[in-house]
Design an enzyme around this catalytic site. Sequence first.
Site, mmCIF file in Angstrom:
data_model
loop_
_atom_site.group_PDB
_atom_site.id
_atom_site.type_symbol
_atom_site.label_atom_id
_atom_site.label_comp_id
_atom_site.label_asym_id
_atom_site.label_seq_id
_atom_site.Cartn_x
_atom_site.Cartn_y
_atom_site.Cartn_z
ATOM 1 N N HIS A 157 0.835 -1.225 0.000
ATOM 2 C CA HIS A 157 0.000 0.000 0.000
ATOM 3 C C HIS A 157 0.863 1.266 0.000
ATOM 4 O O HIS A 157 0.415 2.306 0.469
ATOM 5 C CB HIS A 157 -0.943 0.050 1.210
ATOM 6 C CG HIS A 157 -1.632 -1.239 1.511
ATOM 7 N ND1 HIS A 157 -2.875 -1.565 1.022
ATOM 8 C CD2 HIS A 157 -1.224 -2.314 2.243
ATOM 9 C CE1 HIS A 157 -3.214 -2.780 1.455
ATOM 10 N NE2 HIS A 157 -2.227 -3.253 2.188
ATOM 11 N N GLU A 185 8.662 9.033 -16.617
ATOM 12 C CA GLU A 185 7.247 9.391 -16.784
ATOM 13 C C GLU A 185 6.735 8.986 -18.167
ATOM 14 O O GLU A 185 5.606 8.511 -18.318
ATOM 15 C CB GLU A 185 7.067 10.907 -16.584
ATOM 16 C CG GLU A 185 7.381 11.348 -15.171
ATOM 17 C CD GLU A 185 7.400 12.876 -15.073
ATOM 18 O OE1 GLU A 185 8.478 13.457 -15.283
ATOM 19 O OE2 GLU A 185 6.357 13.459 -14.803
#
Length: 463
Positions: free
Chosen positions: A161, A295
Site C-alpha cells: 500500500h 514518466e
Amino acid sequence: MSDSDANTMWGGRFAAGPDAIMEAINASIGFDQRMAAQDIAGSRAHAAMLAATGILSDKDAEAIREGLLTILSEIEGGDFAFSTAREDIHMNVEARLKTLIGEPAGRLHTGRSRNDQVATDFKLWVRDQLDAAEAGIASLMRAFLGQAEAGADWVMPGFTHLQTAQPVTWGHHMMAYVEMLGRDLSRVRDARARMNESPLGAAALAGTSFPIDRAMTAEALGFDRPAANSLDAVSDRDFALEFLSCASICAMHLSRFAEELVIWSSAQFRFVTLSDRFSTGSSIMPQKKNPDAAELIRAKIGRIFGANVALTMVMKGLPLTYSKDMQEDKEQVFDAADNWMLALAAMDGMVRDMSANRDALAAAAGSGFSTATDLADWLVRVLGMPFRDAHHVTGALVALAESKACDLPDLTLADMQSVHADITSDVFDVLGVENSVASRTSYGGTAPSEVKKQIARWTEILG
Ligand code: ARG
C-alpha cells in the site's frame, strides 16, 4: 501516374479509376512501406519456388530475382518513388518490377495473392520485432542484475500500500524485476514459436491449382512449416495480437518500475539519483531535475495497450477470410513496436546509469516501525505466544513508540516490559533491520544469502 496506370492490377473489369477519396481511404503505402524488405524476401522465395517446381522458367525467375534486388537497394537507398495510386507495398514493388524487367514481372503473382502475401510480410515483420524485443528485454535484465549485484545486501523499506511494511534488500527489489522481465522474455519466445508458420501459398483463400511447394518457401523464409489451413492462413492475425499482448504486459512492468523511479527520485525519498543523461531540467525552477524518461515510459503502456484493444476490435466481427478491415492491423502494431522498443532502451539506460543512495535507503528501512513483524515473531518464538496475541502486544508497543515519537529500537527495556513483563533485552537483536533481512532465509526471501543465489541463477541463465 494516370488513372489508367492505377488500374493495371485489375483494370480489365474497371472502366474508371478510383475517386481521390477512395484512394485516400484505400491506400496503405504510407505505412506498409515499412515492410518492403519482408515483401521482397517473400517474393524472392516465391519466385525461386516457382522455378524449382517448373511453374516459371529459370530465365524469368532470374530476371525477377535481379529486379527485386535492384528494388531493394533503391528502397534502402531512399531512391524509390512510392505511389499512393499503387495502393500498397505489394503493388508498388510489382509495378516497379514491371518497369525494370517487363513481361516476366507479371508471372511473379502466379499461385499467390496479396492476401497470403500481406499475411507473410506482416508475420516476418512482427517476428523481427519479437527478436528485437527479446534482445532488449535480456539487456534490461542484465542491467537490473548489475544493480542487484552492487547492492545485494543494502537494506531498504519494502512496501505494501506504499506504506512501510518490512525491511528488504535493494538486491531483492531489483531481482523482482528480473523475474518479471524473465516472464516477458519467455512470453516473447512462446509467441515467436507459435506464430512461425508460413501463410505463403494459401493464395487468395483456397490454395492454388498450381503445383507449388509451400514447404520450400516456408523454409526459405525461416518458418518452421507452412500453415495447414489456407482459410486460416490468410485471415489469422493472432500473431499480431499476441505480439501486442506481450508488449502490453512488458510495458506494464516497465511502467511499474518507472513509477517507482518517479517516487524514489523525489526529494522526499532520495532513494535513487537518476543520471543527467536521463533527466531534464525546468525552464523556471533552477533546482529541478525531472524524471521525464520514467514518466514517458509510464505513459507508453497507454498507446501499446490501446493498440491491443484496437486490433482486437478490428478482428472480432470479421467473417472468414480476408476483409479490408485487416489493413488496419499494421499502424497499430508499428506504433506499439516503436514505443515498446524505445521504452525498453530508455529503461535500460536509466537502470544502468542510476545510483542507489545507500544511506537514504538504510535510514528509511529503519523507520516506520518496519521491524514490528520481527518483534511479533520474537514473542512467538521466545515467549511461546500465539501469533495473534503477539500481534496485539506488538501493536501496543508500536503505539507506545508512536506516542514517544521514537522508533521501536529506541524504546527502553522498561518501556517494553510495561507492555509485557516477560520481554527480555534479547528482543533488541531482532529490531535491527540488518538482522531482520538476514533472518528471511526462506526460499525466495529477502536475506542477502538468498538474493545472491538468485543473482547467480539468473547470471547463469542469461549467460
Ligand atoms: N494492403 C492490403 C492489406 O494491408 C493488402 C491485401 C489486400 N488484399 C485484398 N484482397 N484487397 O491488407
